[in-house]
Design a protein around this motif. Structure first.
Motif, PDB file in Angstrom:
ATOM      1  N   LEU A  20       8.731 -59.030 -15.455  1.00 14.77           N
ATOM      2  CA  LEU A  20       8.445 -58.196 -14.905  1.00 14.77           C
ATOM      3  C   LEU A  20       9.336 -57.475 -14.344  1.00 14.77           C
ATOM      4  O   LEU A  20       9.614 -55.991 -13.897  1.00 14.77           O
ATOM      5  N   ALA A  21      11.119 -58.102 -14.122  1.00  9.97           N
ATOM      6  CA  ALA A  21      12.184 -56.707 -13.118  1.00  9.97           C
ATOM      7  C   ALA A  21      11.479 -55.553 -14.341  1.00  9.97           C
ATOM      8  O   ALA A  21      11.868 -54.210 -13.840  1.00  9.97           O
ATOM      9  N   TYR A  22      11.816 -55.431 -15.505  1.00 15.28           N
ATOM     10  CA  TYR A  22      11.780 -54.337 -16.896  1.00 15.28           C
ATOM     11  C   TYR A  22      10.218 -53.499 -16.722  1.00 15.28           C
ATOM     12  O   TYR A  22      10.693 -52.107 -16.609  1.00 15.28           O
ATOM     13  N   ASP A  23       9.347 -53.912 -16.426  1.00 17.58           N
ATOM     14  CA  ASP A  23       8.495 -53.516 -16.213  1.00 17.58           C
ATOM     15  C   ASP A  23       8.259 -52.501 -14.950  1.00 17.58           C
ATOM     16  O   ASP A  23       7.431 -51.333 -14.663  1.00 17.58           O
ATOM     17  N   ILE A  24       8.778 -53.498 -13.947  1.00 21.79           N
ATOM     18  CA  ILE A  24       8.230 -53.011 -12.708  1.00 21.79           C
ATOM     19  C   ILE A  24       9.702 -51.683 -12.151  1.00 21.79           C
ATOM     20  O   ILE A  24       8.703 -50.257 -12.142  1.00 21.79           O
ATOM     21  N   ASN A  25      11.055 -51.682 -12.540  1.00 13.39           N
ATOM     22  CA  ASN A  25      12.029 -51.108 -12.367  1.00 13.39           C
ATOM     23  C   ASN A  25      12.165 -49.904 -13.381  1.00 13.39           C
ATOM     24  O   ASN A  25      12.904 -49.210 -13.023  1.00 13.39           O
ATOM     25  N   GLY A  26      11.881 -50.193 -14.846  1.00 11.56           N
ATOM     26  CA  GLY A  26      11.945 -49.206 -15.692  1.00 11.56           C
ATOM     27  C   GLY A  26      11.231 -48.643 -16.624  1.00 11.56           C
ATOM     28  O   GLY A  26      10.596 -47.366 -16.164  1.00 11.56           O
ATOM     29  N   HIS A  27      10.175 -49.471 -17.108  1.00 12.57           N
ATOM     30  CA  HIS A  27       9.137 -49.569 -18.078  1.00 12.57           C
ATOM     31  C   HIS A  27       7.447 -48.733 -17.581  1.00 12.57           C
ATOM     32  O   HIS A  27       7.274 -47.848 -17.982  1.00 12.57           O
ATOM     33  N   GLY A  65       4.885 -33.158 -12.366  1.00  9.01           N
ATOM     34  CA  GLY A  65       5.984 -32.505 -11.464  1.00  9.01           C
ATOM     35  C   GLY A  65       6.835 -33.013 -11.359  1.00  9.01           C
ATOM     36  O   GLY A  65       7.358 -33.632 -11.477  1.00  9.01           O
ATOM     37  N   LEU A  66       7.822 -33.028 -10.083  1.00  5.71           N
ATOM     38  CA  LEU A  66       9.314 -33.436  -9.426  1.00  5.71           C
ATOM     39  C   LEU A  66       8.759 -34.936  -9.580  1.00  5.71           C
ATOM     40  O   LEU A  66       8.049 -34.941  -8.798  1.00  5.71           O
ATOM     41  N   PHE A  67       9.927 -35.102 -10.283  1.00 10.11           N
ATOM     42  CA  PHE A  67       9.912 -36.467  -9.667  1.00 10.11           C
ATOM     43  C   PHE A  67      11.205 -37.582  -9.028  1.00 10.11           C
ATOM     44  O   PHE A  67      12.459 -36.868  -9.921  1.00 10.11           O
ATOM     45  N   VAL A  68      11.083 -38.125  -7.927  1.00 13.53           N
ATOM     46  CA  VAL A  68      11.895 -38.114  -7.233  1.00 13.53           C
ATOM     47  C   VAL A  68      12.332 -39.835  -7.074  1.00 13.53           C
ATOM     48  O   VAL A  68      11.747 -40.379  -6.709  1.00 13.53           O
ATOM     49  N   GLN A  69      13.105 -40.589  -8.097  1.00 10.42           N
ATOM     50  CA  GLN A  69      13.213 -41.786  -8.906  1.00 10.42           C
ATOM     51  C   GLN A  69      13.952 -42.437  -7.525  1.00 10.42           C
ATOM     52  O   GLN A  69      15.389 -41.881  -7.071  1.00 10.42           O
ATOM     53  N   ILE A  70      14.253 -42.709  -6.879  1.00  7.57           N
ATOM     54  CA  ILE A  70      15.638 -44.162  -6.119  1.00  7.57           C
ATOM     55  C   ILE A  70      16.128 -45.514  -7.145  1.00  7.57           C
ATOM     56  O   ILE A  70      14.676 -46.255  -6.937  1.00  7.57           O
ATOM     57  N   SER A  71      17.499 -45.133  -6.694  1.00  2.00           N
ATOM     58  CA  SER A  71      17.962 -45.628  -7.574  1.00  2.00           C
ATOM     59  C   SER A  71      19.167 -46.839  -6.706  1.00  2.00           C
ATOM     60  O   SER A  71      19.262 -46.885  -5.714  1.00  2.00           O
ATOM     61  N   THR A  72      20.203 -47.315  -7.401  1.00  2.00           N
ATOM     62  CA  THR A  72      20.692 -48.653  -6.605  1.00  2.00           C
ATOM     63  C   THR A  72      22.309 -47.833  -7.364  1.00  2.00           C
ATOM     64  O   THR A  72      22.832 -48.112  -8.443  1.00  2.00           O
ATOM     65  N   ASP A  73      23.073 -48.414  -6.705  1.00  4.67           N
ATOM     66  CA  ASP A  73      25.008 -49.123  -7.072  1.00  4.67           C
ATOM     67  C   ASP A  73      24.696 -49.914  -7.832  1.00  4.67           C
ATOM     68  O   ASP A  73      25.999 -50.242  -8.490  1.00  4.67           O
ATOM     69  N   TYR A  74      24.100 -50.864  -8.573  1.00  2.00           N
ATOM     70  CA  TYR A  74      24.028 -52.269  -9.095  1.00  2.00           C
ATOM     71  C   TYR A  74      23.887 -51.828 -10.226  1.00  2.00           C
ATOM     72  O   TYR A  74      23.977 -51.932 -11.622  1.00  2.00           O
ATOM     73  N   VAL A  75      23.973 -49.936 -10.880  1.00  3.91           N
ATOM     74  CA  VAL A  75      23.733 -49.978 -12.408  1.00  3.91           C
ATOM     75  C   VAL A  75      25.423 -49.614 -12.694  1.00  3.91           C
ATOM     76  O   VAL A  75      25.691 -49.756 -13.301  1.00  3.91           O
ATOM     77  N   GLY A 131      20.495 -54.448 -12.227  1.00  5.37           N
ATOM     78  CA  GLY A 131      20.779 -53.269 -12.191  1.00  5.37           C
ATOM     79  C   GLY A 131      20.891 -52.564 -13.653  1.00  5.37           C
ATOM     80  O   GLY A 131      20.718 -51.469 -13.928  1.00  5.37           O
ATOM     81  N   LYS A 132      20.536 -53.741 -14.931  1.00  5.40           N
ATOM     82  CA  LYS A 132      19.932 -52.947 -15.716  1.00  5.40           C
ATOM     83  C   LYS A 132      18.849 -51.958 -16.403  1.00  5.40           C
ATOM     84  O   LYS A 132      18.297 -51.498 -16.801  1.00  5.40           O
ATOM     85  N   SER A 133      17.360 -53.152 -15.292  1.00  7.73           N
ATOM     86  CA  SER A 133      16.176 -52.215 -15.540  1.00  7.73           C
ATOM     87  C   SER A 133      16.572 -51.314 -14.363  1.00  7.73           C
ATOM     88  O   SER A 133      15.453 -49.738 -14.638  1.00  7.73           O
ATOM     89  N   LYS A 134      17.197 -50.847 -13.331  1.00  7.57           N
ATOM     90  CA  LYS A 134      17.371 -49.602 -12.370  1.00  7.57           C
ATOM     91  C   LYS A 134      17.686 -48.575 -13.779  1.00  7.57           C
ATOM     92  O   LYS A 134      17.534 -47.250 -13.249  1.00  7.57           O
ATOM     93  N   PHE A 135      18.927 -49.019 -14.666  1.00 13.76           N
ATOM     94  CA  PHE A 135      19.200 -48.218 -14.883  1.00 13.76           C
ATOM     95  C   PHE A 135      18.111 -47.242 -15.936  1.00 13.76           C
ATOM     96  O   PHE A 135      18.108 -46.471 -16.742  1.00 13.76           O
ATOM     97  N   LEU A 136      17.476 -49.160 -16.995  1.00 15.96           N
ATOM     98  CA  LEU A 136      16.660 -47.961 -17.500  1.00 15.96           C
ATOM     99  C   LEU A 136      15.137 -47.224 -16.741  1.00 15.96           C
ATOM    100  O   LEU A 136      14.987 -45.719 -17.359  1.00 15.96           O
ATOM    101  N   GLY A 137      15.310 -47.391 -15.831  1.00 17.01           N
ATOM    102  CA  GLY A 137      14.241 -46.039 -14.937  1.00 17.01           C
ATOM    103  C   GLY A 137      14.631 -45.283 -15.102  1.00 17.01           C
ATOM    104  O   GLY A 137      14.357 -44.136 -14.955  1.00 17.01           O
ATOM    105  N   GLU A 138      16.204 -45.177 -14.724  1.00 16.30           N
ATOM    106  CA  GLU A 138      17.058 -43.733 -14.942  1.00 16.30           C
ATOM    107  C   GLU A 138      16.798 -42.458 -15.778  1.00 16.30           C
ATOM    108  O   GLU A 138      16.814 -41.645 -15.732  1.00 16.30           O
ATOM    109  N   LYS A 139      17.515 -43.890 -16.306  1.00 18.72           N
ATOM    110  CA  LYS A 139      17.000 -43.064 -18.326  1.00 18.72           C
ATOM    111  C   LYS A 139      15.733 -42.273 -18.666  1.00 18.72           C
ATOM    112  O   LYS A 139      16.044 -41.519 -19.140  1.00 18.72           O
TER     113      LYS A 139
END
Length: 278
Positions: free
Chosen positions: A73-80, A91-101, A122-130
């Motif tokens: 679920l974490a990977y689905d919500i935060n990354g995929h 358009g412009l996509f603004v992603q709020i991320s975290t120091d847990y990367v 942290g891994k799921s949020k970093f996947l979202g960033e990528k």
């Protein structure tokens, strides 16, 4: 007037962004009940109907311990979920991320620091960033740490103040270092970057690097509450004391920016402003 879709509408940051932006943008703010970011059809329906110019994505699975248990679920919500947005939005996509990367070995970290997330959050949020970097031509990734302000139960500030008002003893870790930032300051930064039409990666934190224990004591001083109820504890000891405190935390973290667009925020001044407006 440009149209903004704001996800994660029940969160403390989304509510403040909505207040900050409502006079200059046409806003649609959706909670997880209105928009399931993991559901491709739901995302498509919202985007096709509203046709936003900008998406600010604050939707996230932020319970770091629950992420360890519910990793899919974490990977689905935060990354995929980012992939669903990219199918129907250019358009412009603004992603709020975290120091847990980051792994918390040698913080504070700037935008050029090497990432190395420790846990699922942290891994799921970093996947979202990528995914944001890969799938969108125009994007903002804004990393924050220890957001405070508002009346959310998730707010560290609210927890400390309410506990001390009730004369309840609280145990606060003394070996997790961050530079907390208020939801008012981070929403100001988002607005500033949008108005200046900036893109890329930005770090936002206050001017004061401190432990959670020190931060709790600063809160007590500003609110004129008794600090004797605040007890220091190590992360390892807290793990033994609190059930399901299982995720690895980056201990020496904090975020600093090498970008000229990011102003410095005084942690104490931010607390004083919140206190005076409450």
């Amino acid at each position: 007037m440009k149209k903004i879709l704001l996800t994660g509408g029940n969160g403390q940051l989304a509510k403040q962004v909505e207040l900050k932006f409502k006079d200059i943008y046409e806003l649609v703010t959706l909670s997880k009940n209105d928009l399931d970011v993991t559901n491709r059809e739901n995302v498509e329906s919202v985007l096709v109907n509203f046709k936003p110019d900008i998406i600010i994505n604050t939707a996230a699975y932020t319970d770091v311990d629950a992420c360890e248990i519910n990793s899919d679920l974490a990977y689905d919500i935060n990354g995929h979920s980012i992939k669903h947005f990219s199918k129907f939005f250019k358009g412009l996509f603004v992603q709020i991320s975290t120091d847990y990367v980051f792994d918390g070995q040698n913080g504070p970290y700037d935008e050029n620091s090497e990432t190395n997330p420790l846990g699922i959050y942290g891994k799921s949020k970093f996947l979202g960033e990528k995914n944001v970097e890969k799938l969108f031509n125009d994007y903002l990734i804004i990393r924050t740490n220890v957001l405070f302000g508002g009346n959310s139960k998730a707010s560290f500030l609210s927890w400390v103040v309410q506990s001390l008002l009730a004369k309840k003893t609280i145990y606060v870790v003394e070996d997790q270092i961050n530079n907390p930032v208020s939801i008012f300051d981070i929403s100001h930064i988002i607005k500033l970057l949008l108005l200046k039409k900036k893109t890329g990666l930005f770090h936002v934190g206050s001017d004061h690097l401190c432990s959670r224990f020190d931060f709790a004591n600063m809160i007590a001083e500003v609110w004129n509450l008794d600090k004797k109820y605040i007890k220091p504890i190590s992360t390892d000891k807290l793990k033994k004391k609190v059930k399901n405190y299982i995720a690895k935390r980056p201990l020496r973290s904090g975020l600093i920016s090498i970008k000229k667009e990011i102003p410095s925020f005084s942690l104490e001044d931010s607390l004083i402003k919140i206190k005076s407006s409450s």
